[in-house]
Design a protein around this motif. Sequence first.
Motif, PDB file in Angstrom:
ATOM      1  N   TYR A  47       0.459   0.564   2.621  1.00  8.69           N
ATOM      2  CA  TYR A  47      -0.643   0.892   3.528  1.00  8.69           C
ATOM      3  C   TYR A  47      -0.601   2.366   3.927  1.00  8.69           C
ATOM      4  CZ  TYR A  47      -3.616   0.748   7.686  1.00  8.69           C
ATOM      5  OH  TYR A  47      -4.599   0.988   8.623  1.00  8.69           O
ATOM      6  N   HIS A  87       0.881   4.819   2.292  1.00  4.20           N
ATOM      7  CA  HIS A  87       0.602   5.611   1.087  1.00  4.20           C
ATOM      8  C   HIS A  87      -0.900   5.708   0.849  1.00  4.20           C
ATOM      9  CE1 HIS A  87       1.319   7.204  -2.965  1.00  4.20           C
ATOM     10  NE2 HIS A  87       0.410   6.343  -3.404  1.00  4.20           N
ATOM     11  N   ASN A  88      -1.597   4.593   1.009  1.00  7.85           N
ATOM     12  CA  ASN A  88      -3.045   4.601   0.812  1.00  7.85           C
ATOM     13  C   ASN A  88      -3.754   5.439   1.862  1.00  7.85           C
ATOM     14  OD1 ASN A  88      -5.622   3.432  -0.396  1.00  7.85           O
ATOM     15  ND2 ASN A  88      -5.780   2.796   1.753  1.00  7.85           N
ATOM     16  N   LYS A  89      -3.286   5.396   3.123  1.00  9.03           N
ATOM     17  CA  LYS A  89      -3.914   6.194   4.176  1.00  9.03           C
ATOM     18  C   LYS A  89      -3.850   7.677   3.858  1.00  9.03           C
ATOM     19  CE  LYS A  89      -3.379   5.577   8.528  1.00  9.03           C
ATOM     20  NZ  LYS A  89      -2.760   5.382   9.855  1.00  9.03           N
ATOM     21  N   HIS A 122      -3.253   9.043   0.619  1.00  7.49           N
ATOM     22  CA  HIS A 122      -3.785   9.417  -0.695  1.00  7.49           C
ATOM     23  C   HIS A 122      -5.088   8.720  -1.067  1.00  7.49           C
ATOM     24  CE1 HIS A 122      -0.377  11.898  -1.890  1.00  7.49           C
ATOM     25  NE2 HIS A 122       0.392  11.006  -1.292  1.00  7.49           N
ATOM     26  N   HIS A 123      -5.497   7.734  -0.266  1.00  2.00           N
ATOM     27  CA  HIS A 123      -6.745   7.007  -0.543  1.00  2.00           C
ATOM     28  C   HIS A 123      -6.778   6.504  -1.976  1.00  2.00           C
ATOM     29  CE1 HIS A 123      -8.086   8.537   3.308  1.00  2.00           C
ATOM     30  NE2 HIS A 123      -7.802   9.753   2.918  1.00  2.00           N
ATOM     31  N   HIS A 124      -5.630   5.972  -2.405  1.00  2.00           N
ATOM     32  CA  HIS A 124      -5.548   5.505  -3.794  1.00  2.00           C
ATOM     33  C   HIS A 124      -4.630   4.296  -3.869  1.00  2.00           C
ATOM     34  CE1 HIS A 124      -5.110   5.386  -8.139  1.00  2.00           C
ATOM     35  NE2 HIS A 124      -3.803   5.431  -7.985  1.00  2.00           N
ATOM     36  N   ARG A 130      -5.364  -5.725   5.731  1.00  2.00           N
ATOM     37  CA  ARG A 130      -6.079  -4.436   5.730  1.00  2.00           C
ATOM     38  C   ARG A 130      -6.287  -3.930   4.306  1.00  2.00           C
ATOM     39  NH1 ARG A 130      -4.963  -1.267  10.982  1.00  2.00           N
ATOM     40  NH2 ARG A 130      -4.101  -2.831  12.384  1.00  2.00           N
ATOM     41  N   MET A 173      -9.740  -3.288   1.906  1.00  2.00           N
ATOM     42  CA  MET A 173     -10.006  -2.058   1.161  1.00  2.00           C
ATOM     43  C   MET A 173     -10.327  -2.346  -0.299  1.00  2.00           C
ATOM     44  SD  MET A 173      -6.941   0.374   2.604  1.00  2.00           S
ATOM     45  CE  MET A 173      -6.705   0.641   4.364  1.00  2.00           C
TER      46      MET A 173
END
Length: 647
Positions: A408, A410-412, A414-416, A469, A473
């Motif tokens: 979670y 990491h995604n916040k 890098h949005h990936h 969450r 996404m």
Amino acid sequence: MCSGAYSGVYSGAGPGEGSVMTSGTPTGAVSASSPFPPIADYGFLSDGEVTALVAPGGSVEWMGVPRMDSPSVFGAILGRHAGKFRIAPADRRVPDSRRYLPGTMILETSWGTATGWLIVRDVLLMGPWRHQKHRSDTHQRPPTDYDAENVLLRTIRCASGEVQVVMDCEPIPDYGLHHVRWDYTGESYTQGVARAPGSDVELTLTSDMNLGFEGGRATARTLLKEGEQRFVALSWGDADPPRTFADAYSRLTWTAHHWQHWLARGSFPDHPWRSYLQRSALTLKGLTYAPTGAIIAAATTSLPETPQGNRNYDYRYTWVRDSTFALWGLYTLGFDWEAIDFFAFVMDVSERDGELQIMYGIGGEKELEEYTLDHLPGYDGARPVRVGNAAHDQRQHDVWGAVLDSVYLHNKVHHHLDERVWPLLQSLTKAALTHWREPDAGIWEVRGPLQHFTSSKIMCWVALDRGARLARMLGETTQAVEWERAAEEIRQDVLEHAVDERGVLTQAYGSNALDASVLLAPLVRFLPPDDPRIKATVLAIADELTADDLVLRYRVEETDDGFTGEEGTFTICSFWLVSALVEIGEVSRARQLCEKLLSLAGPLQLYAEEIDPHTGKHLGNFPQAFTHLALINAVMHVIRAETGATA
């Protein structure tokens, strides 16, 4: 590397520079008669593949090759007969000054004698990427511009007057079990090779001093006069050691540039505590095994949590639960590449294993069999000395939440989310759903009876909350709703069974004991920071689970952890308390505690796992990654609260 970034590497180094060592400091002698230096007084070296600890008296007393978790070749920290490598003036054992060269992992020790001043610099050399023709069979992460050179370099300079210098190198491989024999190479007396029957380690010693061999010892003695300088290089593997001082000095300078340029990639606040953040960042980088991106918990094994006690463990492995704090700390300071490498390591082992372990070897190894080295007396008599870690097959229910919180986070940033994430989400959330009602060994890896530990339940909630969450996404709305419902069920179960009559979160279901691990509740947003149960919990721990303001994990008389004896305060828990105090609005109290903790750092701004609240003495393995990660979190919490900055 920029040639002007570190010119004049020896200029101005003399009396009074660096961290002056004085008697009577909180990290003073272990005991009046002990031959072991205080744990916090060791200097830490790393090249991303090997680590070493250097005692104040000029001895390398811990180092294994060719990996961070390899058996030691210098193991004097666990037994004075287990090998060391000393360079110092002939008539001095206590230096006048020690410091890291600014922004580097190069340790400088200065000695004042009756006749002159001597400066010794120690470094594990870095150099340009050296796998151009033949691909490395160990590197799993993207290649960089730099790589470990497999050389421990020690340079010596007489700054004034004249000084008689002695060098004594006695490696004893395999934790002090196999004695080497030295043989000269070539026609001169300046290089030799050490081999030991029963060991596959081969070490080469190269110098511009004449070397003498006495069985397993390599020695040199020389009188240096003002301005004169010498070097000694210990190398292994396919290393090409320096042959002249000019070459040695050039490589030291290159390594200094490397560390300073690496540190310059970070983002550090302009604040009086900046140096602690920088040293923590360098330490975390030094504890990262570059070929895989794994971060080891500490560089050592079996440094005691209790003086002369049996709470001694091997920390040269990577714990999955470190992932969330590691990513938070590295991303916060701007070291995205290192965060991505560690995240990739966690993803690799998570994807590979149907049943996720709590910890792995630095190459992803699953089997970490624990055994004792009965021939070693241990640090200052603390036995047993353990290698391996039996906790690798424990049931600890926080692991799924730690990984999903990492995904979670990491995604916040890098949005990936790559294609591996959805199967992993399903696997980890299923595990949390299946096991959250069961007892486990908890975050502290107790070896007593399994319990329904509150922090384990909270981290199972994290697994379902973050899973939901992430599912949203990815457009998996139906699954997200199901996991949100399960997360709320876990939260209500915790609030029903783990809150005492005062409104305080307790250690475990059915217990009234306090436990510092529940300080994670506000940090992972289990409840809002303004919830009265969070405030009551944080203040109860601050007031009742502390010794001289420093936080205990739990009170050993209230928790059956499978061991006997006392333990010191856990420094990570004290830093967690700083962050939690900020969360509930107690910023002034948080700052005061943070100032105290920073004042208790070792002379080189390094931390072991624990601190004795009565003496300030550091206990446990060293340096401790989790402590430095918690330091970053705590310091940034205080700075942001006082400056009004947002996370």
